[in-house]
Design an enzyme around this catalytic site. Sequence first.
Site, PDB file in Angstrom:
ATOM      1  N   CYS A 191     -16.985  -3.353  21.994  1.00  0.00           N
ATOM      2  CA  CYS A 191     -15.858  -2.574  21.475  1.00  0.00           C
ATOM      3  C   CYS A 191     -14.796  -3.505  20.900  1.00  0.00           C
ATOM      4  O   CYS A 191     -14.729  -4.680  21.256  1.00  0.00           O
ATOM      5  CB  CYS A 191     -15.256  -1.706  22.575  1.00  0.00           C
ATOM      6  SG  CYS A 191     -14.856  -2.572  24.100  1.00  0.00           S
ATOM      7  N   PRO A 192     -13.958  -2.986  20.006  1.00  0.00           N
ATOM      8  CA  PRO A 192     -12.880  -3.809  19.453  1.00  0.00           C
ATOM      9  C   PRO A 192     -11.785  -4.019  20.490  1.00  0.00           C
ATOM     10  O   PRO A 192     -11.744  -3.315  21.509  1.00  0.00           O
ATOM     11  CB  PRO A 192     -12.374  -2.970  18.276  1.00  0.00           C
ATOM     12  CG  PRO A 192     -12.659  -1.564  18.687  1.00  0.00           C
ATOM     13  CD  PRO A 192     -13.962  -1.626  19.444  1.00  0.00           C
ATOM     14  N   ASP A 217     -19.717 -14.889  25.135  1.00  0.00           N
ATOM     15  CA  ASP A 217     -19.745 -15.524  23.815  1.00  0.00           C
ATOM     16  C   ASP A 217     -18.339 -15.603  23.253  1.00  0.00           C
ATOM     17  O   ASP A 217     -18.114 -16.217  22.211  1.00  0.00           O
ATOM     18  CB  ASP A 217     -20.647 -14.726  22.865  1.00  0.00           C
ATOM     19  CG  ASP A 217     -20.808 -15.402  21.508  1.00  0.00           C
ATOM     20  OD1 ASP A 217     -21.213 -16.583  21.490  1.00  0.00           O
ATOM     21  OD2 ASP A 217     -20.506 -14.764  20.476  1.00  0.00           O
ATOM     22  N   GLU A 240      -9.800 -18.688  23.468  1.00  0.00           N
ATOM     23  CA  GLU A 240     -10.775 -19.533  22.767  1.00  0.00           C
ATOM     24  C   GLU A 240     -10.208 -20.240  21.546  1.00  0.00           C
ATOM     25  O   GLU A 240     -10.832 -21.164  21.024  1.00  0.00           O
ATOM     26  CB  GLU A 240     -11.970 -18.688  22.323  1.00  0.00           C
ATOM     27  CG  GLU A 240     -11.663 -17.698  21.213  1.00  0.00           C
ATOM     28  CD  GLU A 240     -12.893 -16.924  20.770  1.00  0.00           C
ATOM     29  OE1 GLU A 240     -13.197 -16.982  19.578  1.00  0.00           O
ATOM     30  OE2 GLU A 240     -13.541 -16.279  21.604  1.00  0.00           O
ATOM     31  N   ILE A 248     -23.059  -2.101  16.501  1.00  0.00           N
ATOM     32  CA  ILE A 248     -23.587  -3.144  17.388  1.00  0.00           C
ATOM     33  C   ILE A 248     -24.002  -2.546  18.726  1.00  0.00           C
ATOM     34  O   ILE A 248     -25.066  -2.860  19.263  1.00  0.00           O
ATOM     35  CB  ILE A 248     -22.559  -4.269  17.585  1.00  0.00           C
ATOM     36  CG1 ILE A 248     -22.265  -4.968  16.256  1.00  0.00           C
ATOM     37  CG2 ILE A 248     -23.068  -5.286  18.609  1.00  0.00           C
ATOM     38  CD1 ILE A 248     -21.146  -5.994  16.325  1.00  0.00           C
ATOM     39  N   THR A 291     -19.876  -9.981  24.103  1.00  0.00           N
ATOM     40  CA  THR A 291     -20.005 -10.587  22.771  1.00  0.00           C
ATOM     41  C   THR A 291     -19.006  -9.957  21.805  1.00  0.00           C
ATOM     42  O   THR A 291     -19.179 -10.052  20.593  1.00  0.00           O
ATOM     43  CB  THR A 291     -21.433 -10.407  22.223  1.00  0.00           C
ATOM     44  OG1 THR A 291     -21.780  -9.015  22.247  1.00  0.00           O
ATOM     45  CG2 THR A 291     -22.444 -11.198  23.030  1.00  0.00           C
ATOM     46  N   SER A 292     -17.954  -9.337  22.346  1.00  0.00           N
ATOM     47  CA  SER A 292     -16.997  -8.615  21.500  1.00  0.00           C
ATOM     48  C   SER A 292     -15.701  -9.391  21.299  1.00  0.00           C
ATOM     49  O   SER A 292     -15.555 -10.122  20.335  1.00  0.00           O
ATOM     50  CB  SER A 292     -16.720  -7.230  22.100  1.00  0.00           C
ATOM     51  OG  SER A 292     -17.886  -6.440  22.050  1.00  0.00           O
ATOM     52  N   ARG A 293     -14.761  -9.215  22.221  1.00  0.00           N
ATOM     53  CA  ARG A 293     -13.491  -9.922  22.156  1.00  0.00           C
ATOM     54  C   ARG A 293     -13.146 -10.428  23.551  1.00  0.00           C
ATOM     55  O   ARG A 293     -13.267  -9.707  24.538  1.00  0.00           O
ATOM     56  CB  ARG A 293     -12.373  -9.012  21.621  1.00  0.00           C
ATOM     57  CG  ARG A 293     -12.452  -8.750  20.123  1.00  0.00           C
ATOM     58  CD  ARG A 293     -12.168 -10.024  19.330  1.00  0.00           C
ATOM     59  NE  ARG A 293     -12.239  -9.845  17.883  1.00  0.00           N
ATOM     60  CZ  ARG A 293     -13.315 -10.073  17.152  1.00  0.00           C
ATOM     61  NH1 ARG A 293     -14.442 -10.478  17.743  1.00  0.00           N
ATOM     62  NH2 ARG A 293     -13.297  -9.912  15.842  1.00  0.00           N
ATOM     63  N   HIS A 334     -18.850 -18.338  20.589  1.00  0.00           N
ATOM     64  CA  HIS A 334     -18.624 -17.296  19.577  1.00  0.00           C
ATOM     65  C   HIS A 334     -19.670 -17.413  18.459  1.00  0.00           C
ATOM     66  O   HIS A 334     -19.351 -17.444  17.280  1.00  0.00           O
ATOM     67  CB  HIS A 334     -17.210 -17.401  18.994  1.00  0.00           C
ATOM     68  CG  HIS A 334     -16.676 -16.094  18.503  1.00  0.00           C
ATOM     69  ND1 HIS A 334     -15.410 -15.649  18.800  1.00  0.00           N
ATOM     70  CD2 HIS A 334     -17.227 -15.129  17.728  1.00  0.00           C
ATOM     71  CE1 HIS A 334     -15.204 -14.474  18.222  1.00  0.00           C
ATOM     72  NE2 HIS A 334     -16.303 -14.140  17.571  1.00  0.00           N
TER      73      HIS A 334
END
Length: 329
Positions: free
Chosen positions: A205-206, A258, A263, A155, A232-234, A295
């Site tokens: 990144c994770p 996002d 959340e 990504i 847009t990751s975590r 998300h």
Amino acid sequence: MKLAVYSTKQYDKKYLQQVNESFGFELEFFDFLLTEKTAKTANGCEAVCIFVNDDGSRPVLEELKKHGVKYIALRCAGFNNVDLDAAKELGLKVVRVPAYDPEAVAEHAIGMMMTLNRRIHRAYQRTRDANFSLEGLTGFTMYGKTAGVIGTGKIGVAMLRILKGFGMRLLAFDPYPSAAALELGVEYVDLPTLFSESDVISLHCPLTPENYHLLNEAAFEQMKNGVMIVNTSRGALIDSQAAIEALKNQKIGSLGMDVYENERDLFFEDKSNDVIQDDVFRRLSACHNVLFTGHQAFLTAEALTSISQTTLQNLSNLEKGETCPNELV
């Protein structure tokens, strides 16, 4: 194989059913989250299919094991919601979808970036009220600016590829540099350099214990005044409370999210008739220079097809005793 699918929306059901025509699994869909209380609904199923906000903690896995579950199939890339050590101890196989449509997520991040920069969300509201004033809508030309991308997996590289088309200088941070990123002319730097030199920062990144709240008060202090940040990751990569302070003192010029660290009780549901109890979220969403999406970066027809295909192929590999390249434990 009988498969219990949790946190199901109509789009999940549509694409899983279409792809399942080639596999022939028995799919049972549930619209609620997998939790310790709901785990009993997997009774009689060999596998469960879960998403980002489902609970994969030890107590839940133990409950699933009691009901005969053998396989945990994540229909997403992240797996921070699953206790892998517990799964291994219990003899449960866990698989995921590491890459489904990198371009889908990257394109959404670009959409957020452009919306924030040119104030499109504000212009949309104004013109609906016949207000065609341009005051307060000034953006900046992205050509020649510096973009910092944290995480250069598939990504991140897709994001860099698009940003290169804007004519931006490309910086990146990742403990494991990507050959594909280097071919794009990306300059790998340490985080302090990326923070201090980037006009735009995008997270790809994770979430790990090491990078929890990667963007915190100390990180924000190192950034340019008015920096744009897109995540847009975590959600937990950003310290939301610290972000509020950075927005107030104008260190952050605009923020696109996002994902959000709390959340789980908000996203993927219609809360339009509810009073949101999360005060941090309410403060963030009240800022004119903060853009939330729920998300949805993954949500394209192509990505949903790919997710469904990989998820069911993973389970097919496990059922047949074949090697599964996406197995976590």
